[in-house]
Scaffold this active site. Structure first.
Site, PDB file in Angstrom:
ATOM      1  N   LYS A 190       0.850  -1.202   0.000  1.00 58.69           N
ATOM      2  CA  LYS A 190       0.000   0.000   0.000  1.00 58.69           C
ATOM      3  C   LYS A 190       0.880   1.244   0.000  1.00 58.69           C
ATOM      4  CE  LYS A 190      -1.870   2.422   3.286  1.00 58.69           C
ATOM      5  NZ  LYS A 190      -1.709   3.784   2.705  1.00 58.69           N
ATOM      6  N   GLY A 241       7.266   4.474   8.244  1.00 59.71           N
ATOM      7  CA  GLY A 241       6.395   5.607   8.516  1.00 59.71           C
ATOM      8  C   GLY A 241       6.630   6.134   9.910  1.00 59.71           C
ATOM      9  N   SER A 242       5.587   6.673  10.508  1.00 58.20           N
ATOM     10  CA  SER A 242       5.765   7.340  11.798  1.00 58.20           C
ATOM     11  C   SER A 242       5.925   6.331  12.934  1.00 58.20           C
ATOM     12  CB  SER A 242       4.569   8.240  12.074  1.00 58.20           C
ATOM     13  OG  SER A 242       3.394   7.470  12.116  1.00 58.20           O
ATOM     14  N   THR A 243       6.602   6.756  13.984  1.00 56.72           N
ATOM     15  CA  THR A 243       6.808   5.893  15.144  1.00 56.72           C
ATOM     16  C   THR A 243       5.468   5.547  15.790  1.00 56.72           C
ATOM     17  OG1 THR A 243       9.049   6.696  15.487  1.00 56.72           O
ATOM     18  CG2 THR A 243       7.945   5.774  17.407  1.00 56.72           C
ATOM     19  N   GLY A 246       3.928   2.829  13.779  1.00 60.38           N
ATOM     20  CA  GLY A 246       4.765   1.643  13.953  1.00 60.38           C
ATOM     21  C   GLY A 246       4.452   0.940  15.270  1.00 60.38           C
ATOM     22  N   GLU A 263      10.600   0.635  10.040  1.00 59.73           N
ATOM     23  CA  GLU A 263      11.581   1.694   9.782  1.00 59.73           C
ATOM     24  C   GLU A 263      10.851   2.993  10.080  1.00 59.73           C
ATOM     25  OE1 GLU A 263      13.255   4.541   8.623  1.00 59.73           O
ATOM     26  OE2 GLU A 263      13.150   3.980   6.512  1.00 59.73           O
ATOM     27  N   CYS A 297      13.395  10.497   6.832  1.00 64.05           N
ATOM     28  CA  CYS A 297      13.425   9.900   8.182  1.00 64.05           C
ATOM     29  C   CYS A 297      14.804  10.065   8.817  1.00 64.05           C
ATOM     30  CB  CYS A 297      13.012   8.448   8.128  1.00 64.05           C
ATOM     31  SG  CYS A 297      13.890   7.508   6.894  1.00 64.05           S
ATOM     32  N   GLU A 392      10.490  14.995  16.063  1.00 66.74           N
ATOM     33  CA  GLU A 392      10.731  14.998  14.625  1.00 66.74           C
ATOM     34  C   GLU A 392       9.778  16.010  13.976  1.00 66.74           C
ATOM     35  OE1 GLU A 392       9.460  11.410  12.545  1.00 66.74           O
ATOM     36  OE2 GLU A 392      11.315  11.462  11.400  1.00 66.74           O
TER      37      GLU A 392
END
Ligand code: NAI
Length: 778
Positions: A190, A241-243, A246, A263, A297, A392
């Site tokens: 996706k 993507g974002s933490t 994740g 990641e 990132c 971030e």
């Protein structure tokens, strides 16, 4: 402007790339897209617009996948997988080569489409994103070719669900798809909702390459579709993507048996020492934080400058910022393009507006009024605890502070919950090679920044996630050991009433920080032989004991800095000392288990210790041949503190097989002994005590695995948790690990055959690969 004026001012004129071909391609497709499932595009369904962030114009309409679309894509991938894997590496390699070639042939179309959809400068999509994506397919075509000869014990995982972000749409697709299909997996991918167009063009390329139906499936939509993939019948989830997302995926997949790589975000330090080549370091910063508008990132978003040069450095930096050109991303002379979407632009603006600390400089440049643009920004003089030093921003905003000494630089650099990348600039090779190993990061660039290649693994530690993409190490994320593991039944110790066997009722204590320790709760349990005779008592460790053991392990940092040579000697010594007491251990194991497995277990344990000793100074890193004037040194570093619930069924061998490779690599351990048969472990710490192993390197707890698992997996100072317990605690452990996103290895209720030597798997799990890029040669 006259020619004379141009010569006088030396300003760039516009040099726009034509969008005609990419727009024509969109028109050819009807500017409405369905999903790519089982080798064909589905009819477009309800969906959403994909816009050009530089202009706000609608480029195409995309479909929001439904549950049945996702199920259909997964079913197609499942159906295709067996045949695709059976094709063999050489067979699959030809398709990967074909895809790489076709991507090369349509390179400009990909680049323009990417820039239209994402807003990144055409120079970047043309010179970085697209060539690197092709390189990934070429490189992994080679990996497919070599799989049977070089990875003879590994096989494909099956169907991989892959969810990617919008900052490098095609490149992230290549990072995910190429290794997966090279190893014989099939995928359901996706793309991010803002940037799906190059993925759909890639689907068309797969068709042109004649890729068998169902090997690559692409569904479009937002996070809800991502959630559907995470919940689907897939064998692995690979996410970038974002933490925050994740972490949710870690929780959602806990105990499902799905493999996972994450990641995630970063707040990567960019360290400039006072002897650095300042002009190069400033150009490096342009690449570190204004490349892709800072939506990277691993962006060097946290500048740390040595005090003596700080003023001059910042002055030069501000001057350089004022020369950056921001505007139409299709213009080849543009440095900074558009932010991907108004939502991201708002996030960046709000984060910067909320900051009151430091001094802000925004580039004195013309910023287009229309479209999603944000000026290059520098905020100087922040304190390490300021929100913008920690959070971030994911935009073209650099924050900075100063340091005095190299050790302060390291401290500041590592003062973050992330651990993705780091950059350092110095002309002193000794300083560079002293600092690089001390930085907590998966990638370190020396006198360069933001270098990537398929041959060098990329990925982070801490809350930047786990797993590597690229290089040999990236392949383990898409393969598993061959064969099917047996189900592991719960192992119970014996009960009884009998008198102590040796007439002395001893209660074995816990082993924490090199000392025997009473369990905090003051409870103990009896261990019986099959006959019911009492063999002894062990303490029941609790949450507090876990904390004490972790503290001891965390404090034994010096072990991670010892040499492999020294660790080998200590492991040999442990082996010798165990050998001297072999029959006593064998007897104890036989009595506890009621089987005659003791002698074999002890002998195999001695072998494991010697094997780990052998590996201690041989499990080398690599020097990757990356296509720049430099090398990427893939250094193997210890993971840190590893917690492990040891196998119940093999009370000594299960513990030693886990412990030996881990400490050989420089890790410190908290081991929960076999719950059913704990006395072999408590005898074993006497062996450790006499073998020169520093206190705190190995800590041994006894008690109920179900009670120890959660505090161990949730502890923020534990870097990885493994479970081979026969109480299936996989779900508890994986869910609790989400806090600091530690690495996990759980058995999912499957047995590991302890009589076989799995040292290589343990060595791999016990190390993090840090890729250090160093300029080298001409
Ligand atoms: P995100 O993490 O929400 O999106 C990344 C991908 O995950 C997209 O394909 C999205 O559709 C999908 N997704 C979203 N929610 C999901 C869920 N619950 N389950 C499964 N998949 C899901 O990132 P977003 O919102 O686009 O950006 C927010 C922030 O994340 C950025 O400001 C940046 O700080 C960070 N980020 C980091 C990236 C990296 O490469 N490390 C890439 C993109 C964003």
């Amino acid at each position: 402007m006259t020619i004379k004026e141009i010569f006088d001012t030396m300003t760039y004129g516009p040099a726009p790339e034509s969008a005609a071909e990419a727009l024509a391609w969109l028109v050819d497709q009807g500017a409405r897209f369905g999903h790519f499932i089982d080798g064909d595009f589905t009819a477009p369904g309800d969906g959403f617009d994909s816009k050009n962030p530089a202009t706000g114009e609608v480029l195409a309409t995309l479909s929001q996948a439904s549950q049945s679309d996702v199920d259909g894509a997964v079913a197609a991938a499942r159906k295709a997988q067996g045949k695709w894997a059976a094709l063999g590496g050489a067979g699959r390699a030809r398709y990967l080569y074909a895809i790489a070639r076709l991507m090369q042939k349509h390179a400009r179309l990909f680049a323009v489409l990417e820039t239209l959809d994402n807003g990144k400068p055409i120079r970047e999509s043309r010179d970085i994103d697209v060539p690197l994506a092709q390189r990934h397919f070429y490189y992994h075509a080679g990996m497919a070719q070599l799989m049977e000869s070089e990875l003879p014990d590994r096989e494909a995982l099956g169907v991989c669900g892959q969810i990617i972000p919008w900052n490098f749409p095609l490149l992230m697709l290549a990072w995910k798809v190429a290794p997966a299909i090279a190893m014989g997996n099939t995928v359901v991918l996706k793309p991010a909702e803002y940037t799906s167009l190059t993925a759909l063009l890639f689907a068309d390329i797969c068709r042109q390459a004649g890729l068998p139906k169902g090997v690559v499936n692409i569904v479009t939509g937002d996070g809800a579709v991502g959630e559907m993939i995470v919940g689907a019948d897939v064998d692995k989830i690979a996410f970038t993507g974002s933490t925050a997302v994740g972490r949710r995926i870690r929780e959602a997949t806990a105990g499902s048996g799905k493999a996972l790589t994450l990641e995630l975000g970063g707040k990567s330090p960019y360290i400039v020492f006072d002897d650095a080549d300042i002009d190069s370091a400033i150009e490096g910063l342009v690449d570190a934080i204004w490349f892709n508008q800072g939506q990277v990132c691993c962006a060097g978003s946290r500048l740390l400058v040595q005090e003596g040069i700080a003023e001059r450095f910042h002055r030069k930096l501000r001057t350089r910022m004022d020369k950056l050109r921001i505007g139409n991303p299709l213009d080849k002379s543009i440095d900074v393009g558009a932010i991907v979407d108004p939502v991201q632009l708002t996030t960046i603006s709000e984060m910067v507006a909320a900051n009151t600390a430091g001094r802000m400089h925004q580039a004195q440049v013309a910023v287009p009024e229309r479209g999603c643009f944000y000026p290059p920004t520098l905020i100087e003089g922040l304190a390490p605890s300021d929100a913008l030093m920690q959070e971030e921003i994911f935009g073209p905003v650099l924050v900075s502070t100063t340091f005095r000494t190299p050790s302060e630089a390291v401290e500041l650099a590592n003062n973050t919950r992330y651990g993705l990348a780091a950059t350092l600039w110095t002309e002193n090779v000794n300083l560079a090679l002293d600092i690089a190993p001390k930085l907590v990061a998966g990638v370190v660039w020396v006198n360069a920044t933001n270098l990537f290649d398929a041959a060098a693994g990329f990925g982070g530690t801490r809350e930047s996630g786990f797993g590597r993409e690229g290089g040999w190490e990236g392949l383990s994320a898409y393969t598993k050991p061959k064969g099917k593991a047996k189900t592991l039944d719960q192992v119970q110790g014996f009960s009884g009433e009998g008198a102590p066997v040796d007439a002395v009722d001893r209660t074995a204590k816990l082993y924490v920080g090199g000392k025997q320790a009473r369990p905090d709760g003051g409870y103990s349990k009896a261990v019986h032989a099959k006959s019911g005779a009492l063999l002894g008592h062990v303490g029941l460790g609790n949450r507090k004991d876990v904390r004490n053991a972790v503290e001891a392990a965390a404090g034994a940092k010096a072990w991670s800095k010892t040499t492999g040579h020294l660790r080998a000697q200590i492991l040999y010594y442990i082996g010798e000392n165990l050998s001297a007491r072999a029959s006593e251990f064998a007897d104890r194991i036989d009595r506890m288990t009621g089987k005659s497995q003791g002698a074999q277990e002890v002998e195999a344990s001695i072998q494991r210790l010697f094997t780990a000793a052998a590996w201690a100074d041989k499990y080398d890193g690599q020097a990757h041949g990356v296509p720049i004037r430099g090398v990427a040194l893939a250094m193997k570093e210890p993971v840190g503190v590893i917690g492990a619930l040891c196998a119940d069924e093999a009370p000594l061998l299960g513990l030693v097989s886990v412990m030996a490779p881990a400490i050989a690599m420089g890790n410190r351990m908290v081991l929960a002994a076999s719950e059913a048969y704990p006395l072999a472990a408590t005898d074993f710490y006497q062996v450790l005590d006499t073998s020169d192993l520093p206190g705190g390197v190995v800590n041994i707890l006894t008690g109920r695995h179900a009670e120890l698992a959660e505090p161990l997996a949730a502890h923020l100072n534990v870097d990885a948790v493994w479970s081979f317990s026969s109480s299936d605690l996989s779900s508890t452990i994986e869910a609790a690990s989400a806090g600091n996103l530690k690495r996990t290895w759980v058995n999912n209720g499957r047995a590991l055959d302890w009589s076989a030597d799995h040292s290589r798997r343990f060595l791999e799990a016990a190390t993090e690969v840090k890729n250090i890029w160093i300029p080298y040669g001409e």
